[in-house]
Design an enzyme around this catalytic site. Structure first.
Site, short mmCIF file in Angstrom:
data_model
loop_
_atom_site.label_atom_id
_atom_site.label_comp_id
_atom_site.label_asym_id
_atom_site.label_seq_id
_atom_site.Cartn_x
_atom_site.Cartn_y
_atom_site.Cartn_z
N PRO A 259 27.54 -8.35 9.96
CA PRO A 259 28.42 -7.81 10.99
C PRO A 259 27.92 -8.14 12.39
CG PRO A 259 26.99 -6.08 10.17
CD PRO A 259 26.67 -7.32 9.37
N GLY A 260 28.81 -8.54 13.26
CA GLY A 260 28.46 -8.75 14.65
C GLY A 260 29.26 -7.79 15.51
N ARG A 261 30.55 -8.08 15.59
CA ARG A 261 31.46 -7.28 16.42
C ARG A 261 31.37 -5.79 16.08
NH1 ARG A 261 36.32 -9.59 18.29
NH2 ARG A 261 36.15 -11.08 16.58
N ARG A 297 37.77 -13.72 26.22
CA ARG A 297 38.60 -13.42 25.03
C ARG A 297 40.10 -13.35 25.32
NH1 ARG A 297 38.46 -9.60 21.99
NH2 ARG A 297 38.49 -10.83 20.08
N CYS A 334 39.85 -20.11 39.19
CA CYS A 334 41.02 -20.94 39.46
C CYS A 334 41.66 -21.45 38.17
CB CYS A 334 40.61 -22.11 40.35
SG CYS A 334 39.86 -21.50 41.85
N TYR A 363 31.03 -10.74 21.97
CA TYR A 363 31.72 -11.94 22.43
C TYR A 363 32.20 -11.80 23.88
CZ TYR A 363 31.55 -12.53 17.40
OH TYR A 363 31.11 -12.59 16.10
N1 LLP Z 1 28.98 -14.57 9.85
C1 LLP Z 1 29.48 -15.79 10.14
C2 LLP Z 1 29.17 -16.91 9.25
C3 LLP Z 1 30.30 -15.94 11.26
O1 LLP Z 1 30.80 -17.13 11.54
C4 LLP Z 1 30.58 -14.83 12.10
C5 LLP Z 1 31.42 -14.96 13.28
C6 LLP Z 1 30.02 -13.58 11.76
C7 LLP Z 1 29.23 -13.49 10.63
C8 LLP Z 1 30.24 -12.35 12.57
O2 LLP Z 1 31.58 -11.97 12.61
P1 LLP Z 1 32.01 -10.56 13.23
O3 LLP Z 1 31.41 -9.51 12.33
O4 LLP Z 1 31.45 -10.47 14.59
O5 LLP Z 1 33.46 -10.58 13.20
N2 LLP Z 1 34.56 -15.34 19.54
C9 LLP Z 1 35.49 -14.69 18.62
C10 LLP Z 1 34.84 -14.34 17.31
C11 LLP Z 1 34.23 -15.54 16.60
C12 LLP Z 1 33.49 -15.17 15.35
C13 LLP Z 1 32.72 -16.32 14.83
N3 LLP Z 1 31.99 -16.05 13.64
C14 LLP Z 1 36.06 -13.45 19.30
O6 LLP Z 1 35.72 -13.20 20.45
O7 LLP Z 1 36.89 -12.77 18.72
#
Ligand code: LLP
Length: 406
Positions: A259-261, A297, A334, A363
């Site tokens: 998990p990231g987000r 975003r 701009c 992000y």
């Molecule tokens: N694992 C892999 C292999 C990934 O590619 C990603 C995110 C994650 C985990 C984490 O995903 P999350 O839990 O954060 O959803 N910039 C975009 C999101 C791109 C996500 C890329 N990969 C945004 O701002 O919505």
């Protein structure tokens, strides 16, 4: 901690994160998946600030990295490489070498070419390399097309047939050990079904590989758990765990999660000051000192972020309140795509007002840029009544620090 005090002390724009929210989200994931002894690998790309990595390391998190830079950050905070997994379709020799030298837990491998390259470099170093094959389960997670990763046409992972071929190949490449199977189907996913659907095929594949003699111990279900941007639209992570943990446990595997987000997204806000309120045509534009260089975003995904005046006694925090004005909240860059909100109802601000852009811990700062030669904004971590500057505001000298030939 009152936001205006933070803005006064550190200036604007400024990112503000809550320590308690970050730790709380991490624990929620770890606890929800407790039945499958999860290795929760925080996805560094969401927010790579060293102080946050340190905080999560202290909580026992592992890390999901996608570059040599992210790996270096994880090592920099003293995290155990044996809790790090390395994903990405384009790993360079230098990155593979660095990960072998650090002795990470596993590479999430995305192609045959990459598999062979890791084997060659591992032989040259006399090392073993843990491998997870990233499969593309071809499911539709119903999220924005730019953040879908597990459909047939996406560049990520390989289909099961090829994965099968790669698994056979690993048996002939002595330094490689197939320790896991990896899937990541996309980001900001609000439904459990696509995960459950993908997991079924992944578990089948993992069990077959184990029967074939591979030491597969982990099933990595990736990240992607959605968060609240507009209302309370996201599901509690418990619901994902209820669907995913029992089949993983019954098949006898441990889970890796990325998990990231979910960990940092709702734990951060961006504070920005209103510079001007201008009217043109039928529009009211609220021009802020933050721009797409701070938060891209909305420009990139037409993402929705709540925006609201911090010191508003003029209206309750509700876009349906009477007396609001329809505005475009924009930045100084701009580009017409430099906006935070379009046709958004907010209390009419005046220059000098402080606005909060919500749910920007993930992000946000991570995707900031120097476009228009704008120094990047600082980041502050709030812990109880304390605030700590965890990234200083860049100076103009920082803009050209790497340039030569003057
Ligand atoms: N694992 C892999 C292999 C990934 O590619 C990603 C995110 C994650 C985990 C984490 O995903 P999350 O839990 O954060 O959803 N910039 C975009 C999101 C791109 C996500 C890329 N990969 C945004 O701002 O919505």
């Amino acid at each position: 901690m009152p936001a205006p005090a933070i803005a006064r002390e550190h200036g604007t724009p400024v990112y503000v994160y809550s320590r308690r929210a970050i730790v709380g989200h991490y624990r929620r994931v770890a606890e929800a998946f407790a039945a499958v002894s999860p290795l929760v690998c925080y996805s560094v790309k969401a927010n790579p600030n060293l102080a946050l990595l340190r905080l999560l390391r202290d909580e026992g998190a592992g890390f999901d990295v996608v570059s040599g830079g992210e790996l270096a950050r994880v090592l920099r905070v003293g995290a155990s490489p044996k809790r790090a997994v390395f994903a990405g379709v384009g790993k360079t020799d230098a990155e593979i070498e660095a990960a072998l030298a650090a002795d990470i837990l596993m590479f999430n491998v995305e192609s045959e070419g990459e598999l062979d390259r890791i084997a060659e470099l591992a032989v040259a170093r006399g090392r073993e390399a843990g491998i997870a094959l990233r499969v593309n389960p071809d499911v539709d997670p119903s999220t924005h097309r730019h953040i879908t990763t597990g459909k047939r046409e996406n560049k990520f992972g390989v289909d099961f047939r090829r994965a099968q071929f790669l698994a056979e190949r690993i048996l002939k490449l002595p330094p490689l050990r197939l320790l896991g199977v990896h899937m990541h189907i996309g980001s900001q996913i609000l439904e459990v079904t696509p995960y459950a659907q993908a997991l079924r095929s992944v578990l089948e594949f993992a069990s077959r590989a184990r029967e074939r003699g591979h030491p597969v111990a982990f099933v990595n279900v990736g990240g992607g758990y959605g968060i609240h941007y507009k209302d309370e639209e996201a599901k509690p992570v418990r619901e994902f765990a209820e669907a995913l943990a029992p089949p993983i446990r019954d098949a006898g595997f441990r889970a890796i999660l990325e998990p990231g987000r979910f960990i940092v997204g709702n734990a951060g806000i961006l504070l920005t000051r209103v510079l001007y309120v201008k009217e043109s045509g039928d529009k009211v534009f609220v021009v802020c000192d933050a721009g797409m260089t701070d938060l891209i975003r909305p420009a990139l995904y037409e993402a929705y972020h709540k925006v609201w005046p911090v010191e508003s006694d003029r209206a309750p925090f509700d876009e349906g309140s009477p007396g609001l004005v329809t505005t475009d909240v924009v930045g100084p860059v701009c580009e017409s795509a430099d906006f935070f909100a379009r046709d958004r109802r907010i209390p009419r601000p005046v220059p000098g007002d402080l606005l909060a852009v919500f749910s920007t811990g993930a992000y946000g700062a991570a995707m900031a840029s120097h476009y228009n030669s704008r120094p990047r904004s600082p980041e502050v971590l709030v812990s109880g009544t304390e605030t700590r500057l965890i990234r200083r505001r860049e100076t103009v000298e920082d803009l050209w620090r790497a340039e030569e030939g003057l």
